[in-house]
Scaffold this active site. Structure first.
Site, PDB file in Angstrom:
ATOM      1  N   LEU A  14     -21.117 -28.059   5.666  1.00 20.40           N
ATOM      2  CA  LEU A  14     -20.278 -27.230   6.531  1.00 20.40           C
ATOM      3  C   LEU A  14     -20.270 -25.780   6.092  1.00 20.40           C
ATOM      4  O   LEU A  14     -20.137 -24.868   6.917  1.00 20.40           O
ATOM      5  CB  LEU A  14     -18.842 -27.760   6.548  1.00 20.40           C
ATOM      6  CG  LEU A  14     -18.621 -29.139   7.192  1.00 20.40           C
ATOM      7  CD1 LEU A  14     -17.170 -29.573   7.004  1.00 20.40           C
ATOM      8  CD2 LEU A  14     -18.969 -29.103   8.675  1.00 20.40           C
ATOM      9  N   GLY A  15     -20.400 -25.536   4.785  1.00 23.14           N
ATOM     10  CA  GLY A  15     -20.386 -24.170   4.280  1.00 23.14           C
ATOM     11  C   GLY A  15     -20.469 -24.168   2.771  1.00 23.14           C
ATOM     12  O   GLY A  15     -20.308 -25.195   2.113  1.00 23.14           O
ATOM     13  N   GLU A  16     -20.743 -22.979   2.215  1.00 23.85           N
ATOM     14  CA  GLU A  16     -20.789 -22.868   0.757  1.00 23.85           C
ATOM     15  C   GLU A  16     -20.410 -21.459   0.334  1.00 23.85           C
ATOM     16  O   GLU A  16     -20.489 -20.505   1.109  1.00 23.85           O
ATOM     17  CB  GLU A  16     -22.170 -23.230   0.212  1.00 23.85           C
ATOM     18  CG  GLU A  16     -23.304 -22.351   0.686  1.00 23.85           C
ATOM     19  CD  GLU A  16     -24.630 -22.815   0.109  1.00 23.85           C
ATOM     20  OE1 GLU A  16     -24.680 -22.989  -1.120  1.00 23.85           O
ATOM     21  OE2 GLU A  16     -25.574 -23.011   0.876  1.00 23.85           O
ATOM     22  N   GLY A  17     -19.956 -21.348  -0.887  1.00 23.35           N
ATOM     23  CA  GLY A  17     -19.548 -20.053  -1.431  1.00 23.35           C
ATOM     24  C   GLY A  17     -19.737 -20.053  -2.926  1.00 23.35           C
ATOM     25  O   GLY A  17     -20.411 -20.933  -3.493  1.00 23.35           O
ATOM     26  N   GLY A  20     -18.547 -23.365  -4.681  1.00 22.52           N
ATOM     27  CA  GLY A  20     -19.108 -24.670  -4.380  1.00 22.52           C
ATOM     28  C   GLY A  20     -19.476 -24.819  -2.915  1.00 22.52           C
ATOM     29  O   GLY A  20     -19.628 -23.832  -2.195  1.00 22.52           O
ATOM     30  N   LYS A  21     -19.619 -26.072  -2.512  1.00 22.36           N
ATOM     31  CA  LYS A  21     -20.046 -26.387  -1.153  1.00 22.36           C
ATOM     32  C   LYS A  21     -19.024 -27.336  -0.507  1.00 22.36           C
ATOM     33  O   LYS A  21     -18.360 -28.116  -1.192  1.00 22.36           O
ATOM     34  CB  LYS A  21     -21.417 -27.058  -1.176  1.00 22.36           C
ATOM     35  CG  LYS A  21     -22.522 -26.184  -1.772  1.00 22.36           C
ATOM     36  CD  LYS A  21     -23.852 -26.930  -1.792  1.00 22.36           C
ATOM     37  CE  LYS A  21     -24.945 -26.046  -2.367  1.00 22.36           C
ATOM     38  NZ  LYS A  21     -26.261 -26.742  -2.404  1.00 22.36           N
ATOM     39  N   LYS A  37     -14.913 -30.948  -0.580  1.00 17.52           N
ATOM     40  CA  LYS A  37     -15.223 -29.702  -1.276  1.00 17.52           C
ATOM     41  C   LYS A  37     -15.776 -30.085  -2.645  1.00 17.52           C
ATOM     42  O   LYS A  37     -15.045 -30.553  -3.526  1.00 17.52           O
ATOM     43  CB  LYS A  37     -13.973 -28.830  -1.411  1.00 17.52           C
ATOM     44  CG  LYS A  37     -14.249 -27.492  -2.096  1.00 17.52           C
ATOM     45  CD  LYS A  37     -12.959 -26.723  -2.339  1.00 17.52           C
ATOM     46  CE  LYS A  37     -12.380 -26.171  -1.075  1.00 17.52           C
ATOM     47  NZ  LYS A  37     -11.233 -25.249  -1.346  1.00 17.52           N
ATOM     48  N   ASP A 128      -2.978 -16.125  -0.698  1.00 13.39           N
ATOM     49  CA  ASP A 128      -4.269 -15.668  -0.159  1.00 13.39           C
ATOM     50  C   ASP A 128      -4.317 -15.895   1.350  1.00 13.39           C
ATOM     51  O   ASP A 128      -5.302 -16.381   1.885  1.00 13.39           O
ATOM     52  CB  ASP A 128      -5.420 -16.406  -0.854  1.00 13.39           C
ATOM     53  CG  ASP A 128      -6.769 -15.715  -0.612  1.00 13.39           C
ATOM     54  OD1 ASP A 128      -6.770 -14.528  -0.220  1.00 13.39           O
ATOM     55  OD2 ASP A 128      -7.812 -16.377  -0.787  1.00 13.39           O
TER      56      ASP A 128
END
Length: 909
Positions: A14-17, A20-21, A37, A128
């Site tokens: 779905l996504g990563e940063g 992590g992923k 996550k 945040d």
């Protein structure tokens, strides 16, 4: 991941940063989709610590507007969070890709404040809050996510947390998203509490409403560090200068959230939620893009009074069952006597009298204030919108536009406390007999308000005119135009037509503060989905296309757009209509499944309880239906709806007196001919023909030309033995409509008049129209038996038994007993009569059927007992002229009864 988490099957990334992923996965044990996550391995363990902290914080809060944590898998150097999967976009993406009205934006902020309030209530500070951490799905449901750096409110500061995230060369790149939405105290690494989230919320809300970041205005953006400096040092431009049409209550609220000094920032998330709710309510009554007039002109209640008001036609129900369907007060200073000086006795009395007088006046004023603020219940008719003859739109587009306006108005009434929508079926039943006669319509349906809509359209837009008509207080024959609204609508934007129609409708009722506010909050619907819904609404409601194809399309639409609440009742109506005509249980199962899969907001609403009531009723499960009535009460259903449900259940379980009581109570709330009809029919089933006829006469005084009322009157005359009146009435209706029921009743009337050949002719015609109808079969069998056609009669009696076996309604049991009696099956006949008597012990028709059966079985004493009971319950004495009772003429008591009831010639031949 599959090896580390054996119970989950990874489907896609779905996504990563940097941390992590995130994967979409399938929970193989619970058979649901989840988001996992999976964190990147870091030797210092900071990522793991943050992940565990996020899991623990999320576990503290359980709220529909916060992403839920399901599980944590800690493998030492790896950690994974199993979380709720929410198919959505970030708030930024949602705003860029979807058009949101001001009302819809307020709804998003209300959800955001609700989720934030739940977190703060559990001592969790998000720290945040920004658009990328706010998720919105296609239906407009919002959830807050990413509590990775959140704090427990008891923590003294966030310094360590910030330091652990701080990077050297690329701090701006990593912290850009957070810095843009930080509070001044967070940027300055001071101690934090819930007020930090309020400031971040203010930035998000300002940006959503105004369209720009509050601290980037006038500076052409700038770096994250520049904006962070302005957050600490500058005051943003007041939102009222940028939102010229917005209410001041909203723009002031936005600025209150952005107050920089912490001690002056006193708002709470729950307080924001409450103020947003009130702003939305007030906004629904605002006059936006309209030309509003409120004349007090008077219009006659006739076709010429309001121009060309078109009212659609439709079929009405048969008579086989009832037709259903504050400013704060500042304390004053009190000058007190010195305590050391005693008050004289006469002054004590005066003070006491004065105090009591003031107290009584306060009670009277408070009572008056409360009474004047009570909202009167409105019984509302929504007439079908009419298009001017000069309309340039294609016919299909005309249907869609008029349907969109009509549905919006109907949904607004349904969704308003103290408003009752009078059904279109009931309106059509009157307007079919009295086209365009609004006086007759108002009298017949008990309407307090009639809403008319006129449209003048070209190819791009329509001028829409709403009029709210009410009866003049001192002259019920005339209507007053209480209020009017005129506005322009784009012809190809159905969401805009829906939302604006509802706002304009609300402004027709300035005295009603909560129009369209009492139940479901409308969520944004894709334009394409709403267009599909309106096309189906027009096809089903406008053209009566209750087909499997329509049901399939509705089901597919609800799968795509589950928050399109109005589609559920349309699905229910279509499914139950199909079941009624086909008796195919699959339609009921599909309805049950659709209701089970509806979103929680609908599933636990009063509307779902109403849907389930009708589903249970059509299944014949009255205990389940009663449970749904209880649920509807708990969820705020109005008294008229509850009384209607109770009356329907009482009637269908043979409790006719209780049904009559419920219909009578409903009539007090809304005097209408439908309720008079249902009340008369309940008396009919009780065997009280005098009350039935009296009630029916009240109905005929209002609608003297109503076909079904006149036919009902003929039925009463027939049962009373007024043969000449009954025959004349039935001959007229048969000539006009050739209705099978009227043919049967005319045949019965001729038989009682001993005109058996004519009786046979009409009995056969009736059966030809419906060869499997048990009553028509029984009537033909009786006439053939009288005329000596015994073999044919026996064949018909046997068919009657086959059709009616297992049915437990009074009308079926009495006819079943007669068929058994004619075939000399005594035990079965008596058993059927016993069941009927248990259901309706005072019913004249039950007594009459019992008299027939016992006379056929040669049990004279029992037969005469039931003859007495039938006569006592107003069954006409002429009914005992039939040959079934010839053997009783040998009994003196029977002959005396005939003399007493003025039928002395019965036994002379």
């Amino acid at each position: 991941m599959d090896n580390k988490l054996p119970h989950y099957s990874r489907e896609r990334l779905l996504g990563e940063g940097g941390m992590g992923k995130v994967y979409l996965a399938q929970d193989n044990q619970l058979q649901r989709q989840v988001a996992i996550k999976e964190l990147t391995y870091q030797p210092n363990g900071d990522t793991v610590n943050h992940a565990l902290q996020e899991a623990r914080l999320l576990a503290r809060v359980n709220h529909s507007n916060i992403i839920q944590i399901y599980n944590v898998h800690d493998e030492g150097d790896h950690i994974s969070l199993v979380m709720e999967y929410f198919n959505s976009k970030t708030l930024t993406q949602f705003q860029q890709e979807s058009y949101c009205t001001l009302i819809q934006k307020l709804d998003l902020l209300q959800q955001l404040s609700s989720g934030l309030a739940a977190a703060h209530k559990n001592d969790v500070i998000h720290c945040d809050l920004k658009p990328n951490n706010i998720l919105v799905n296609e239906q407009g449901q919002l959830k807050i996510t990413d509590f990775g750096i959140a704090l427990i409110a008891s923590n003294e500061n966030i310094t360590n947390t910030l330091e652990s995230n701080e990077k050297t060369d690329n701090a701006e790149g990593i912290q850009y998203g957070s810095l843009l939405y930080m509070s001044p105290e967070q940027i300055q690494r001071q101690a934090l509490d819930y007020r930090s989230d309020i400031f971040s919320f203010g930035i998000v809300a300002y940006q959503l409403m105004v369209g720009s970041h509050p601290f980037a205005l006038g500076y052409n953006g700038g770096s994250a560090t520049d904006i962070a400096n302005r957050i600490c040092e500058s005051t943003p431009e007041h939102a009222k200068n940028l939102m010229l049409n917005a209410p001041s209550a909203l723009t002031d609220l936005l600025m209150e959230m952005l107050i920089q000094p912490l001690e002056q920032r006193t708002l709470t998330a729950s307080g924001i939620e409450n103020r947003l709710k009130h702003i939305r309510t007030a906004l629904m009554q605002a006059e936006i893009s309209e030309q509003a007039t409120m004349p007090l002109s008077e219009l006659p209640l006739s076709s010429g009074s309001v121009g060309s008001v078109g009212i659609g036609g439709g079929d009405t129900a048969s008579y086989t069952q009832p037709i259903l369907h504050t400013q704060a007060i500042q304390p004053t200073q009190v000058i007190q006597e010195s305590e050391s000086r005693p008050i004289p006795w006469f002054r004590q009395n005066n003070i006491a009298i004065t105090s009591m007088t003031i107290f009584c006046l306060m009670i009277i004023i408070l009572y008056w204030f409360d009474k004047t603020n009570e909202v009167e219940t409105k019984q509302v008719v929504i007439l079908k919108p009419t298009l001017s003859d000069s309309s340039l739109m294609a016919p299909m587009q005309q249907d869609l536009v008029t349907s969109a306006v009509e549905d919006a108005l109907r949904q607004a009434v349904i969704n308003t406390k103290n408003m009752y929508l009078i059904s279109q079926r009931e309106v059509n039943a009157i307007t079919k007999e009295y086209p365009d006669d609004l006086k007759k319509l108002r009298q017949a349906v008990g309407a307090s308000d009639i809403i008319t809509t006129a449209l003048e359209c070209d190819n791009s837009r329509c001028k829409v005119s709403f009029s709210r008509l009410v009866a003049k207080a001192n002259n019920s024959d005339r209507l007053t135009v209480k209020s009017e609204k005129n506005w322009l609508a784009p012809v190809d934007e159905f969401n805009a037509i829906f939302s604006t129609s509802q706002m304009q409708f609300a402004s027709l009722f300035p005295e009603h503060s909560k129009v369209n506010q009492s139940a479901l909050v409308q969520r944004p619907i894709h334009e394409e989905d709403y267009r599909d819904y309106i096309a189906l609404y027009s096809k089903i409601k406008g053209h009566g296309n209750y087909s499997v194809e329509s049901l399939n399309k509705l089901e597919a639409l609800l799968i795509r757009s589950p928050y399109l609440y109005a589609a559920y009742s349309l699905f229910r109506e279509t499914a139950l209509n199909l079941y009624k005509h086909t008796r195919d249980e699959s339609h009921l199962k599909r309805l049950e499944l659709v209701l089970q899969n509806s979103p929680p907001e609908y599933r636990y609403s009063v509307f779902s309880a109403i849907d389930r009531f009708w589903l249970a009723s059509d299944r014949g499960n009255m205990s389940a239906a009663r449970l749904q009535v209880s649920e509807a009460k708990k969820r705020g259903a109005d008294n008229l709806t509850i009384l209607g449900f109770e009356a329907f259940m009482f009637f269908n379980t043979g409790k006719y007196q209780k049904a009559a009581d419920s219909y009578s109570n409903a009539f007090k709330l809304r005097p209408s001919t439908t309720l008079l009809n249902n009340l008369a029919f309940s008396y009919w089933r009780m065997g009280d023909l005098i009350k039935a006829e009296s009630t029916l006469n009240k109905m005929l005084a209002i609608v003297p030309n109503n076909y079904k009322a006149k036919r009902f009157q003929a039925n009463i005359w027939l049962l009373q033995g007024k043969l000449e009146l009954a025959i004349a009435a039935y001959e007229k209706t048969v000539t006009n409509l050739n209705n099978g029921t009227d043919l049967t009743n005319l045949s019965l009337a001729y038989a009682l008049n001993k005109q058996y050949d004519k009786s046979l002719d009409f009995a056969q015609k009736a059966l030809d129209l419906n060869p499997q109808h048990p009553f028509k079969l029984l009537n033909l069998a009786d006439i053939e038996m009288i005329l000596g056609n015994k073999e044919s009669a026996i064949s018909h009696y046997q068919k009657v038994i086959t059709i009616l076996m297992g049915k437990n309604e009074v009308k079926y049991l009495t006819n079943l007993a007669q068929a058994y009696g004619q075939l000399n099956q005594a035990n079965l006949a008596i058993a059927a009569l016993s069941e009927a008597q248990a259901l309706a012990p005072e019913n004249g028709e039950v007594s009459y059927s019992s008299a027939i059966v016992y006379s056929l079985l040669k049990e004279k004493a029992s037969a005469i007992h039931h003859v007495k009971a039938a006569l006592k319950n107003n069954v006409g004495v002429v009914w005992f002229n039939l040959p079934w009772f010839d053997s009783l003429c040998q009994d003196y008591e029977f002959m005396q009864l005939m003399v007493k009831y003025e039928n002395s010639g019965r036994c002379l031949n």
